[in-house]
Design a protein around this motif. Structure first.
Motif, PDB file in Angstrom:
ATOM      1  N   VAL A 283      77.690  31.348 -34.606  1.00 45.51           N
ATOM      2  CA  VAL A 283      77.190  30.039 -35.155  1.00 45.51           C
ATOM      3  C   VAL A 283      76.108  30.475 -36.250  1.00 45.51           C
ATOM      4  CG1 VAL A 283      75.681  28.076 -34.414  1.00 45.51           C
ATOM      5  CG2 VAL A 283      77.144  29.116 -32.955  1.00 45.51           C
ATOM      6  N   PHE A 285      74.406  28.625 -40.109  1.00 50.85           N
ATOM      7  CA  PHE A 285      74.117  27.399 -40.939  1.00 50.85           C
ATOM      8  C   PHE A 285      72.991  28.015 -41.932  1.00 50.85           C
ATOM      9  CE2 PHE A 285      71.529  27.816 -36.706  1.00 50.85           C
ATOM     10  CZ  PHE A 285      70.118  27.961 -37.224  1.00 50.85           C
ATOM     11  N   GLN A 299      65.843  23.992 -36.691  1.00 54.12           N
ATOM     12  CA  GLN A 299      67.438  24.121 -36.898  1.00 54.12           C
ATOM     13  C   GLN A 299      67.751  25.022 -35.703  1.00 54.12           C
ATOM     14  OE1 GLN A 299      67.139  25.058 -41.375  1.00 54.12           O
ATOM     15  NE2 GLN A 299      68.991  24.321 -40.853  1.00 54.12           N
ATOM     16  N   ASP A 302      67.991  22.446 -33.010  1.00 57.68           N
ATOM     17  CA  ASP A 302      69.363  21.480 -33.084  1.00 57.68           C
ATOM     18  C   ASP A 302      70.601  22.314 -32.463  1.00 57.68           C
ATOM     19  OD1 ASP A 302      67.568  19.642 -34.000  1.00 57.68           O
ATOM     20  OD2 ASP A 302      68.022  20.025 -36.331  1.00 57.68           O
ATOM     21  N   ALA A 303      70.523  23.566 -33.163  1.00 55.29           N
ATOM     22  CA  ALA A 303      72.171  24.356 -33.031  1.00 55.29           C
ATOM     23  C   ALA A 303      72.280  24.708 -31.449  1.00 55.29           C
ATOM     24  CB  ALA A 303      71.898  25.605 -33.728  1.00 55.29           C
ATOM     25  N   GLN A 373      76.352  23.334 -45.853  1.00 58.09           N
ATOM     26  CA  GLN A 373      76.500  23.553 -44.749  1.00 58.09           C
ATOM     27  C   GLN A 373      78.131  23.382 -44.379  1.00 58.09           C
ATOM     28  OE1 GLN A 373      74.216  24.547 -42.685  1.00 58.09           O
ATOM     29  NE2 GLN A 373      72.252  23.750 -43.455  1.00 58.09           N
ATOM     30  N   ARG A 377      80.018  26.484 -42.388  1.00 50.19           N
ATOM     31  CA  ARG A 377      80.600  26.339 -40.953  1.00 50.19           C
ATOM     32  C   ARG A 377      82.118  26.883 -41.159  1.00 50.19           C
ATOM     33  NH1 ARG A 377      77.788  21.427 -40.818  1.00 50.19           N
ATOM     34  NH2 ARG A 377      79.575  20.321 -42.059  1.00 50.19           N
TER      35      ARG A 377
END
Length: 418
Positions: A283, A285, A299, A302-303, A373, A377
């Motif tokens: 993951v 960002f 962040q 949020d992730a 972003q 991704r």
């Protein structure tokens, strides 16, 4: 009379000792046994006894023809990587003495597998090992005018380049070849073959500049240099990795993550990377500009907040100050944050590996403040979609999806129980 005759025959005709060095020299020049014996005027059977080492090493030593190679001294006119003629004579004599392959290898300073391969390749009748014939067979195979696999097979070469263009490693490419060309073993490659092609060491089947297809971006192999890292002090109330439960190291339980930053030009921009230890899911960002610790806290929440609690149990981080507000992350998510020891990147091995993979998309020294972003991704999705050897050639995406299914069933079972 008979006994004296037998003794005289055993000693051999006069001058035979002097002829043996000449016989060895003629054989080295490429003469056959019969031709060498005819030139020297000796019986061909005598030459065969010399050729096959019947009298053993000691007999040769007494005559000044010691076949035993000196260790750490390469063979004359050749590389020490390959067996020399003297070594092959020594092997023949030791085999006739009944020595084992391990003892022969030990005496020569070679690996036992080297001796085993030598006998398998150069003893076609599987009975007696002939050193001079073995030398000729090896010399015939030594020249390599033959065309390399990647150079002579356009379809194979195009498929390899296609896989490398997806930023696959040579090992992943070679694994895919077995599925792409099943039953065609001549098209199955070792990953070293791909590396050699890219580095232009011996063959050039891939267009110039293609070494950039490698994650390292290097055009040749270079020794790695170790940089000195200034140790950082632990932050207040931080959990050390030594306090982390031991079962996490087994990777059998899902929900344990590793994290770090990859920094941009001047360390003014960064991308956050998180790797789940069990599935190797990445993951990533881009870290928003501004207060690094505040943005990291927000962040991260949020992730990881969108995942079930069983898939965000712990987080192991580097010693960077961006995690100064780790206690707030723990309070919001229930995720315990552990910090590695100084200068110990191997304690976050999966994360370090993921950083290297992501660097193929975002090179060192690049300005990461302009990265969207969506770009991050896309890179993470492409990495997660690759077959991984550590996952038995399953992708990280597929492995994590199965973990999510298990977590959902567990959550449902718990809610039904209540």
């Amino acid at each position: 009379m008979r006994s004296s005759t037998r003794r005289s025959r055993k000693m051999g005709p006069p001058g035979l000792v002097e002829k043996r060095p000449l016989y060895v020299q003629l054989m080295k020049e490429g003469h056959s046994n019969r031709a060498a014996c005819r030139i020297l005027g000796i019986n061909p059977n005598t030459g065969l006894r010399w050729l096959h080492g019947r009298n053993g090493v000691e007999g040769l030593v007494q005559q000044g023809l010691d076949p035993r190679p000196r260790k750490a001294v390469p063979a004359t006119g050749g590389s020490s990587r390959y067996l020399s003629e003297d070594e092959r004579i020594f092997i023949a004599d030791r085999l006739l003495d009944g020595a084992s392959l391990q003892s022969i290898a030990r005496d020569l300073g070679r690996s036992p597998s080297t001796i085993s391969r030598e006998l398998a390749r150069n003893r076609p009748d599987s009975r007696r090992y002939h050193p001079f014939r073995a030398q000729k067979m090896a010399q015939k195979r030594r020249p390599r005018p033959r065309l390399a696999k990647l150079a002579g097979d356009d379809e194979l070469r195009h498929y390899v380049v296609e896989c490398l263009s997806k930023r696959w490693s040579p090992q992943q490419v070679c694994r895919a070849l077995k599925e792409r060309f099943p039953g065609e073993k001549h098209r199955h490659l070792a990953h070293e073959t791909v590396y050699r092609a890219l580095y232009h060491l011996s063959i050039r089947p891939v267009p110039a500049g293609s070494a950039r297809l490698l994650r390292s971006g290097k055009f040749s192999r270079r020794p790695r240099s170790r940089t000195k890292v200034k140790p950082r002090q632990y932050m207040a109330d931080a959990l050390k990795i030594g306090d982390r439960p031991a079962h996490i190291a087994t990777r059998e339980e899902a929900g344990h993550w590793e994290g770090d930053l990859i920094l941009g030009k001047g360390n003014k921009s960064a991308i956050v990377t998180l790797v789940e230890r069990s599935s190797r899911l990445l993951v990533a960002f881009a870290l928003r500009p501004g207060s690094r610790s505040d943005n990291m806290r927000d962040q991260l929440i949020d992730a990881l907040g969108v995942m079930p609690a069983t898939l965000r149990r712990t987080l192991t981080w580097d010693r960077g100050s961006e995690m100064a507000k780790h206690a707030e992350v723990t309070a919001a998510l229930g995720t315990l944050v552990y910090f590695c020891d100084p200068a110990s990147p191997w304690q976050r091995a999966s994360n370090e590996n993921a950083n290297g993979l992501l660097r193929q998309y975002f090179r060192k020294g690049a300005d990461l403040s302009t990265v969207e972003q969506a770009e991050v991704r896309f890179a993470a999705d492409e990495i997660n979609g690759r077959p991984r050897a550590v996952l038995d050639w399953e992708s990280a995406t597929a492995r994590f999806a199965s973990l999510q299914t298990i977590a959902a069933l567990h959550t449902k079972a718990v809610s039904d129980g209540h």
